[in-house]
Scaffold this motif. Sequence first.
Motif, PDB file in Angstrom:
ATOM      1  N   GLN A  18       0.880  -1.183   0.000  1.00  0.00           N
ATOM      2  CA  GLN A  18       0.000   0.000   0.000  1.00  0.00           C
ATOM      3  C   GLN A  18       0.908   1.220   0.000  1.00  0.00           C
ATOM      4  OE1 GLN A  18      -3.390  -0.280   0.206  1.00  0.00           O
ATOM      5  NE2 GLN A  18      -3.368  -2.500   0.595  1.00  0.00           N
ATOM      6  N   LEU A  19       0.529   2.249  -0.742  1.00  0.00           N
ATOM      7  CA  LEU A  19       1.360   3.457  -0.801  1.00  0.00           C
ATOM      8  C   LEU A  19       1.582   4.048   0.590  1.00  0.00           C
ATOM      9  CD1 LEU A  19       2.824   5.195  -2.835  1.00  0.00           C
ATOM     10  CD2 LEU A  19       0.746   6.581  -3.080  1.00  0.00           C
ATOM     11  N   ASP A  20       0.581   3.958   1.454  1.00  0.00           N
ATOM     12  CA  ASP A  20       0.706   4.629   2.757  1.00  0.00           C
ATOM     13  C   ASP A  20       1.662   3.916   3.722  1.00  0.00           C
ATOM     14  OD1 ASP A  20      -0.795   2.524   3.715  1.00  0.00           O
ATOM     15  OD2 ASP A  20      -2.636   3.693   3.972  1.00  0.00           O
ATOM     16  N   GLN A  21       2.212   2.766   3.327  1.00  0.00           N
ATOM     17  CA  GLN A  21       3.230   2.107   4.165  1.00  0.00           C
ATOM     18  C   GLN A  21       4.615   2.739   3.984  1.00  0.00           C
ATOM     19  OE1 GLN A  21       2.761  -1.811   2.572  1.00  0.00           O
ATOM     20  NE2 GLN A  21       0.951  -2.275   3.801  1.00  0.00           N
ATOM     21  N   TRP A  22       4.745   3.567   2.983  1.00  0.00           N
ATOM     22  CA  TRP A  22       6.054   4.123   2.605  1.00  0.00           C
ATOM     23  C   TRP A  22       6.564   5.125   3.645  1.00  0.00           C
ATOM     24  CZ3 TRP A  22       6.619   7.529  -2.429  1.00  0.00           C
ATOM     25  CH2 TRP A  22       7.964   7.585  -2.825  1.00  0.00           C
ATOM     26  N   ALA A  23       5.669   6.001   4.097  1.00  0.00           N
ATOM     27  CA  ALA A  23       6.077   7.132   4.932  1.00  0.00           C
ATOM     28  C   ALA A  23       6.832   6.698   6.183  1.00  0.00           C
ATOM     29  CB  ALA A  23       4.854   7.963   5.309  1.00  0.00           C
ATOM     30  N   ALA A  24       6.447   5.572   6.775  1.00  0.00           N
ATOM     31  CA  ALA A  24       7.090   5.133   8.021  1.00  0.00           C
ATOM     32  C   ALA A  24       8.525   4.640   7.790  1.00  0.00           C
ATOM     33  CB  ALA A  24       6.266   4.013   8.648  1.00  0.00           C
ATOM     34  N   PHE A  52       4.447   5.503 -11.510  1.00  0.00           N
ATOM     35  CA  PHE A  52       4.983   4.167 -11.831  1.00  0.00           C
ATOM     36  C   PHE A  52       4.676   3.073 -10.812  1.00  0.00           C
ATOM     37  CE2 PHE A  52       7.921   7.131 -14.051  1.00  0.00           C
ATOM     38  CZ  PHE A  52       7.553   6.786 -15.342  1.00  0.00           C
ATOM     39  N   TRP A  53       4.084   3.405  -9.686  1.00  0.00           N
ATOM     40  CA  TRP A  53       3.718   2.387  -8.700  1.00  0.00           C
ATOM     41  C   TRP A  53       2.234   2.094  -8.784  1.00  0.00           C
ATOM     42  CZ3 TRP A  53       6.460   3.866  -3.431  1.00  0.00           C
ATOM     43  CH2 TRP A  53       7.822   3.537  -3.526  1.00  0.00           C
ATOM     44  N   PRO A  54       1.809   0.847  -8.577  1.00  0.00           N
ATOM     45  CA  PRO A  54       2.686  -0.304  -8.384  1.00  0.00           C
ATOM     46  C   PRO A  54       3.388  -0.679  -9.685  1.00  0.00           C
ATOM     47  CG  PRO A  54       0.381  -0.986  -8.410  1.00  0.00           C
ATOM     48  CD  PRO A  54       0.385   0.505  -8.487  1.00  0.00           C
ATOM     49  N   GLY A  55       4.672  -1.117  -9.573  1.00  0.00           N
ATOM     50  CA  GLY A  55       5.416  -1.474 -10.767  1.00  0.00           C
ATOM     51  C   GLY A  55       6.892  -1.678 -10.498  1.00  0.00           C
ATOM     52  N   PRO A  56       7.674  -1.917 -11.577  1.00  0.00           N
ATOM     53  CA  PRO A  56       9.079  -2.328 -11.430  1.00  0.00           C
ATOM     54  C   PRO A  56      10.056  -1.170 -11.213  1.00  0.00           C
ATOM     55  CG  PRO A  56       8.456  -2.390 -13.737  1.00  0.00           C
ATOM     56  CD  PRO A  56       7.217  -1.993 -12.977  1.00  0.00           C
ATOM     57  N   LEU A  57       9.739  -0.302 -10.251  1.00  0.00           N
ATOM     58  CA  LEU A  57      10.599   0.848  -9.940  1.00  0.00           C
ATOM     59  C   LEU A  57      10.889   0.884  -8.443  1.00  0.00           C
ATOM     60  CD1 LEU A  57      11.969   3.542 -10.755  1.00  0.00           C
ATOM     61  CD2 LEU A  57       9.819   4.677 -10.128  1.00  0.00           C
ATOM     62  N   THR A  58      12.179   1.040  -8.105  1.00  0.00           N
ATOM     63  CA  THR A  58      12.619   1.164  -6.712  1.00  0.00           C
ATOM     64  C   THR A  58      13.124   2.574  -6.483  1.00  0.00           C
ATOM     65  OG1 THR A  58      13.176  -1.176  -6.556  1.00  0.00           O
ATOM     66  CG2 THR A  58      14.325   0.319  -5.047  1.00  0.00           C
ATOM     67  N   ILE A  59      12.646   3.204  -5.406  1.00  0.00           N
ATOM     68  CA  ILE A  59      13.009   4.592  -5.110  1.00  0.00           C
ATOM     69  C   ILE A  59      13.806   4.647  -3.800  1.00  0.00           C
ATOM     70  CG2 ILE A  59      12.119   6.915  -4.649  1.00  0.00           C
ATOM     71  CD1 ILE A  59       9.564   6.126  -6.216  1.00  0.00           C
ATOM     72  N   HIS A 114       2.697  -7.159  -8.858  1.00  0.00           N
ATOM     73  CA  HIS A 114       2.254  -8.559  -8.919  1.00  0.00           C
ATOM     74  C   HIS A 114       1.226  -8.831  -7.816  1.00  0.00           C
ATOM     75  CE1 HIS A 114       2.251 -12.872  -9.285  1.00  0.00           C
ATOM     76  NE2 HIS A 114       3.200 -12.851 -10.198  1.00  0.00           N
ATOM     77  N   PRO A 115       0.027  -9.306  -8.184  1.00  0.00           N
ATOM     78  CA  PRO A 115      -1.016  -9.494  -7.162  1.00  0.00           C
ATOM     79  C   PRO A 115      -0.602 -10.480  -6.072  1.00  0.00           C
ATOM     80  CG  PRO A 115      -1.712 -10.378  -9.312  1.00  0.00           C
ATOM     81  CD  PRO A 115      -0.447  -9.623  -9.547  1.00  0.00           C
ATOM     82  N   VAL A 116       0.198 -11.484  -6.414  1.00  0.00           N
ATOM     83  CA  VAL A 116       0.625 -12.455  -5.396  1.00  0.00           C
ATOM     84  C   VAL A 116       1.617 -11.803  -4.423  1.00  0.00           C
ATOM     85  CG1 VAL A 116       1.778 -14.650  -4.963  1.00  0.00           C
ATOM     86  CG2 VAL A 116       0.201 -14.427  -6.906  1.00  0.00           C
ATOM     87  N   ALA A 117       2.560 -11.030  -4.948  1.00  0.00           N
ATOM     88  CA  ALA A 117       3.517 -10.338  -4.069  1.00  0.00           C
ATOM     89  C   ALA A 117       2.761  -9.463  -3.072  1.00  0.00           C
ATOM     90  CB  ALA A 117       4.486  -9.496  -4.902  1.00  0.00           C
TER      91      ALA A 117
END
Length: 344
Positions: A72-78, A94-101, A127-130
């Motif tokens: 979930q995007l809101d898990q990022w801030a912590a 680009f999220w969700p997708g193959p990009l790391t920030i 990926h829905p399973v991930a």
Amino acid sequence: MEQQSRTLRLSADRAEEIQTAGNLLKSGGLVAIPTETVYGLAANALDGRAVAAIFAAKGRPMDNPLIVHISQLDQWAALVSEIPPRAMELANRFWPGPLTIILPKSPLIPDEVSAGQATVAVRFPSHPVARAVIDAAGVPLAAPSANLSGSPSPTEAQHVLADLDGRIDAVLDGGPCRVGVESTVVTLAQEVPRLLRPGGITPEQLSQVLGRVEVDPAVMNPLAAGEKVLSPGMKYKHYSPKANVILVKGNLSAYLEYVNSRAEEGVFALCYDGEQEALRVPAVAYGAKQDAAGQARHLFDALRKLDQMGAKVVYARSPQPKGVGLAVYNRLIRAAGFEVVELG
Ligand code: AMP
Ligand code: MG
């Protein structure tokens, strides 16, 4: 963690087996999971001991930091000290997708994850399973590629087992990976954004959001001895099959002439689709010449196949380093240990 005697095979087709994977992760275990890039070897990112076990299972150098995966995007801030506007713009695009920030990390991130850096790399996979596994675990998951350090990354569950059977708690089989090479890594922890590793999101796509993006020299070139790197992963031998891979640059007829004049026991070719017939050595194709996405999807499987077939020397057709092809080139030139032949 002590070595596991048995690695559980789980199927992503069954909801209760995804939950089993989540429970194993929650209790500090190691589970290989499918993502759209490659299979990841996951552990609870907030548990330093669980994360340390990833390094042991892979034989990964301790100074090579891990990517933290969220659902979930809101898990990022912590996980980070702050999310600047340009980072949020990238994520929205680009999220969700193959990009790391990469951003400066928060105190929640154990040292094992960041491997001594003041930053943390975060990705929100598509990926829905991930995503279902992250949800089931209830924590963000640190996950490098689920291979032995140095070998080609796994794009199928059987690749994971070939490397890590008996060394991890479970592998969750979700079929082959769609992208086939690891995520694009970009750091925003400095003024000018910098591409540290090319992947499914291209430099051109990043520039559309960020404007100027530097490409780290290590993307295309070998590092000088002792040179300091921003992305420690780039200094290690990587993506390498057992065979000695040599990257061959030049047009098709020059390639055919070069390889065919070297035909002998143990010599193999890694070529584009449709070129096998003209080669006098056993050949594995890794995609169509103009289809960089297809090449990305098949490259690692092709490298593993060559080993299985008994290749000692592999002459590889050099991909065009443009768009997604930049990621293919980056992996293949590392697989070749930067050994390149330029024809005419
Ligand atoms: P892997 O998980 O095997 O795909 O490797 C992760 C890649 O991301 C490696 O090349 C790391 O060096 C890079 N990486 C992860 N975290 C950071 C970070 N905080 N700073 C720079 N590079 C990172
Ligand atoms: Mg890796």
